[in-house]
Design a protein around this motif. Structure first.
Motif, PDB file in Angstrom:
ATOM      1  N   VAL A 315       0.835  -1.207   0.000  1.00 27.71           N
ATOM      2  CA  VAL A 315       0.000   0.000   0.000  1.00 27.71           C
ATOM      3  C   VAL A 315       0.865   1.250   0.000  1.00 27.71           C
ATOM      4  O   VAL A 315       0.578   2.224  -0.711  1.00 27.71           O
ATOM      5  CB  VAL A 315      -0.963  -0.011   1.206  1.00 27.71           C
ATOM      6  N   ARG A 316       1.951   1.237   0.773  1.00 26.20           N
ATOM      7  CA  ARG A 316       2.855   2.391   0.768  1.00 26.20           C
ATOM      8  C   ARG A 316       3.433   2.598  -0.625  1.00 26.20           C
ATOM      9  O   ARG A 316       3.504   3.727  -1.129  1.00 26.20           O
ATOM     10  CB  ARG A 316       3.991   2.191   1.773  1.00 26.20           C
ATOM     11  N   ASP A 317       3.853   1.516  -1.280  1.00 28.68           N
ATOM     12  CA  ASP A 317       4.452   1.616  -2.608  1.00 28.68           C
ATOM     13  C   ASP A 317       3.440   2.155  -3.622  1.00 28.68           C
ATOM     14  O   ASP A 317       3.783   2.991  -4.464  1.00 28.68           O
ATOM     15  CB  ASP A 317       4.962   0.251  -3.060  1.00 28.68           C
ATOM     16  N   ILE A 318       2.199   1.706  -3.527  1.00 27.87           N
ATOM     17  CA  ILE A 318       1.155   2.202  -4.440  1.00 27.87           C
ATOM     18  C   ILE A 318       0.957   3.695  -4.242  1.00 27.87           C
ATOM     19  O   ILE A 318       0.941   4.473  -5.211  1.00 27.87           O
ATOM     20  CB  ILE A 318      -0.160   1.433  -4.200  1.00 27.87           C
ATOM     21  N   CYS A 319       0.817   4.127  -2.995  1.00 27.68           N
ATOM     22  CA  CYS A 319       0.604   5.556  -2.716  1.00 27.68           C
ATOM     23  C   CYS A 319       1.811   6.390  -3.137  1.00 27.68           C
ATOM     24  O   CYS A 319       1.661   7.505  -3.653  1.00 27.68           O
ATOM     25  CB  CYS A 319       0.306   5.762  -1.227  1.00 27.68           C
ATOM     26  N   ARG A 320       3.022   5.851  -2.914  1.00 37.70           N
ATOM     27  CA  ARG A 320       4.244   6.587  -3.291  1.00 37.70           C
ATOM     28  C   ARG A 320       4.342   6.745  -4.801  1.00 37.70           C
ATOM     29  O   ARG A 320       4.636   7.831  -5.303  1.00 37.70           O
ATOM     30  CB  ARG A 320       5.476   5.859  -2.744  1.00 37.70           C
ATOM     31  N   ARG A 321       4.105   5.669  -5.530  1.00 33.14           N
ATOM     32  CA  ARG A 321       4.239   5.729  -6.988  1.00 33.14           C
ATOM     33  C   ARG A 321       3.137   6.556  -7.635  1.00 33.14           C
ATOM     34  O   ARG A 321       3.284   7.012  -8.778  1.00 33.14           O
ATOM     35  CB  ARG A 321       4.270   4.319  -7.558  1.00 33.14           C
ATOM     36  N   LEU A 322       2.058   6.768  -6.893  1.00 36.13           N
ATOM     37  CA  LEU A 322       0.981   7.644  -7.370  1.00 36.13           C
ATOM     38  C   LEU A 322       1.113   9.050  -6.785  1.00 36.13           C
ATOM     39  O   LEU A 322       0.192   9.861  -6.898  1.00 36.13           O
ATOM     40  CB  LEU A 322      -0.381   7.047  -7.020  1.00 36.13           C
ATOM     41  N   GLY A 343      -1.603  -7.488  -7.586  1.00 40.42           N
ATOM     42  CA  GLY A 343      -1.825  -7.212  -9.004  1.00 40.42           C
ATOM     43  C   GLY A 343      -1.843  -5.737  -9.301  1.00 40.42           C
ATOM     44  O   GLY A 343      -1.290  -5.281 -10.313  1.00 40.42           O
ATOM     45  N   LEU A 344      -2.461  -4.963  -8.410  1.00 38.54           N
ATOM     46  CA  LEU A 344      -2.506  -3.512  -8.590  1.00 38.54           C
ATOM     47  C   LEU A 344      -1.106  -2.921  -8.539  1.00 38.54           C
ATOM     48  O   LEU A 344      -0.732  -2.087  -9.375  1.00 38.54           O
ATOM     49  CB  LEU A 344      -3.385  -2.901  -7.502  1.00 38.54           C
ATOM     50  N   GLN A 345      -0.303  -3.364  -7.590  1.00 38.48           N
ATOM     51  CA  GLN A 345       1.070  -2.876  -7.465  1.00 38.48           C
ATOM     52  C   GLN A 345       1.883  -3.192  -8.710  1.00 38.48           C
ATOM     53  O   GLN A 345       2.645  -2.347  -9.203  1.00 38.48           O
ATOM     54  CB  GLN A 345       1.714  -3.497  -6.225  1.00 38.48           C
ATOM     55  N   SER A 346       1.717  -4.384  -9.264  1.00 40.02           N
ATOM     56  CA  SER A 346       2.505  -4.781 -10.432  1.00 40.02           C
ATOM     57  C   SER A 346       2.097  -4.039 -11.689  1.00 40.02           C
ATOM     58  O   SER A 346       2.880  -3.931 -12.635  1.00 40.02           O
ATOM     59  CB  SER A 346       2.371  -6.292 -10.663  1.00 40.02           C
TER      60      SER A 346
END
Length: 489
Positions: A315-322, A343-346
């Protein structure tokens, strides 16, 4: 029929067995004075004068503590004290009720010393044309509270920030909380569909169904949404309106400041993203607004969604990359049911494609992240577009001399390039970082991916990737040579 204005003009307000003497700031139960603090009296006055209506927590805090930053717990403590003093709930009599996720409402009948009993259902509704808000606003309490406190005091405020950061959402939330402050209402004018050929003042007056003389006499808040593509015209308009209408206030949204006289600029940052060191527990991670928004939108899509400890890094990675952009986070969370977290992260390497299916009920520029970026990009000059494309080869923050070393050319000499970079920063397409090494510029991940797509379409991507690689290699060699020289000395 009695109106809300009657309550404001009364000197004594009566409810239950109590008489609230506003000028003396005391409450009598017969001959007995109730003892309560000044803040509690302030809260009670706001609630009683708006009896039968929900008063938002943020507005109560802004009205009672106009020059301070306080936590919601302070408000709850005073509300509890008020209820005890009034005997709220005793013998079935209710005075103050909590409306979940909204605020508080004074529900007992109220009448004043200058009019008969007020029928609550006939109180005059606030005048406005604001859209209905379908979801709560996450992570913006502090900035919204600051805006609510400042707007009655300043005549013009412009909310600025990059595409997808939530400028319109924040402006509309502040406008909602200020409905009762402006006697003649709060009025939204969306400038998205207006072009340079449209006389802006005529469009505004037509939208509001009024004329300049009538508008000039009103005590109103005007919300001008999406001013960036008409900055000069908007600057001229607001300066004319503020001069002609002394009781008018204006709240504008734009990806760059209008640079008008009397303007207060409120820069809206992305939502807070946890650092790697802040992933110790679910509770700690959930204290960050970007995560709060992701989880709330994921729960709306997938019943029973909960954030687990094994999910924190993803979740942190998703928020950071967005980039902590609310629009991007909302659109990503909409895929949680189909892709799950892993899947969302990838899929985020293709974030513009992933986030291409948006909210059908939103205006076009808010439906997808790509639409929001298109809106910014299409209103750049050709030179600004070219510079933005070429700067996408920088994956991290860069200094102005690095940009000159990589993308300067005959058509873009150093002086012109410096001006273009400054303009892109003003338009919120580049973030400015100030440190001990001087100014550095950084492109948000989402913006960089968009600009990189444009660079690839231009056919120049290989050329500028090679230039960037040569510059990095040369910089490392120079740094190594300097270090070697220092060691020899």
């Amino acid at each position: 029929m009695n109106s809300l204005n009657d309550l404001h003009s009364a000197s004594v307000l009566y409810f239950g067995p109590y008489a609230f003497h506003l000028r003396q700031r005391l409450i009598l139960d017969g001959d007995r004075q109730l003892r309560m603090g000044g803040r509690a009296l302030d809260i009670l006055q706001v609630l009683v004068e708006r009896a039968g209506r929900v008063v938002r927590k943020e507005e109560l805090i802004a009205r009672v503590w106009p020059t301070s930053v306080v936590e919601e717990i302070n408000l709850r403590v005073h509300i509890a004290a008020l209820r005890r003093a009034l005997g709220d709930g005793e013998n079935g009599q209710r005075y103050i009720v909590n409306v979940p996720q909204c605020g508080y409402s004074f529900v007992a009948p109220v009448h004043g010393d200058n009019f008969e009993h007020v029928a609550l259902e006939h109180l005059q509704a606030p005048q406005h044309n604001l859209p209905v808000r379908l979801t709560p606003v996450t992570g913006r309490d502090s900035v919204v509270g600051s805006m609510v406190r400042q707007l009655p005091l300043c005549r013009l405020m412009t909310v600025t920030g990059p595409a997808g950061v939530g400028k319109t959402t924040v402006a509309l939330r502040a406008a909602e909380l200020l409905l009762q402050h402006f006697r003649d209402g709060v009025w939204l004018v969306d400038l998205t569909v207006v072009n340079d050929a449209t006389p802006l003042l005529d469009y505004l007056l037509h939208t509001l169904e009024t004329d300049l003389v009538t508008l000039a006499a009103r005590h109103s808040l005007l919300v001008l949404d999406n001013c960036e593509h008409l900055r000069e015209a908007c600057k001229a308009l607001v300066e004319r309106l503020l001069e002609a209408a002394p009781r008018l206030s204006i709240l504008a949204t734009s990806r760059e400041a209008l640079q008008a006289s009397l303007e207060t600029v409120q820069t809206l940052p992305p939502l807070a993203i946890p650092k790697s060191s802040a992933l110790g527990s679910v509770e700690e991670t959930m204290s960050y607004s970007a995560v709060q928004l992701f989880v709330s939108r994921a729960r709306a899509r997938q019943q029973g969604f909960t954030l687990r400890e094994q999910d924190l890094n993803a979740v942190r990675d998703i928020c950071r990359r967005l980039d902590g952009l609310p629009l991007a986070i909302e659109l990503a969370a909409a895929h949680i049911d189909a892709l799950a977290l892993v899947g969302l992260q990838s899929q985020l390497d293709n974030c513009l494609q992933l986030l291409s299916h948006g909210r059908r009920t939103a205006v076009p520029r808010h439906q997808t992240l790509k639409a929001a970026l298109d809106w910014s990009y299409q209103h750049l000059s050709e030179q600004e577009q070219r510079v933005l494309q070429r700067l996408s080869v920088f994956k991290t923050a860069f200094a102005i001399d690095a940009a000159m070393g990589v993308i300067s050319c005959a058509q873009l000499p150093p002086s012109t390039l410096a001006l273009m970079i400054d303009r892109l920063a003003q338009k919120s397409l580049l973030a400015v970082e100030r440190g001990s090494a001087g100014l550095r510029y950084r492109m948000l991940n989402t913006t960089r991916r968009y600009a990189r797509e444009q660079l690839e379409r231009s056919g120049e991507s290989n050329e500028y990737e090679r230039r960037h690689a040569r510059f990095v290699s040369r910089s490392r060699w120079v740094s190594g040579s300097q270090l070697a020289a220092q060691l020899v000395e």
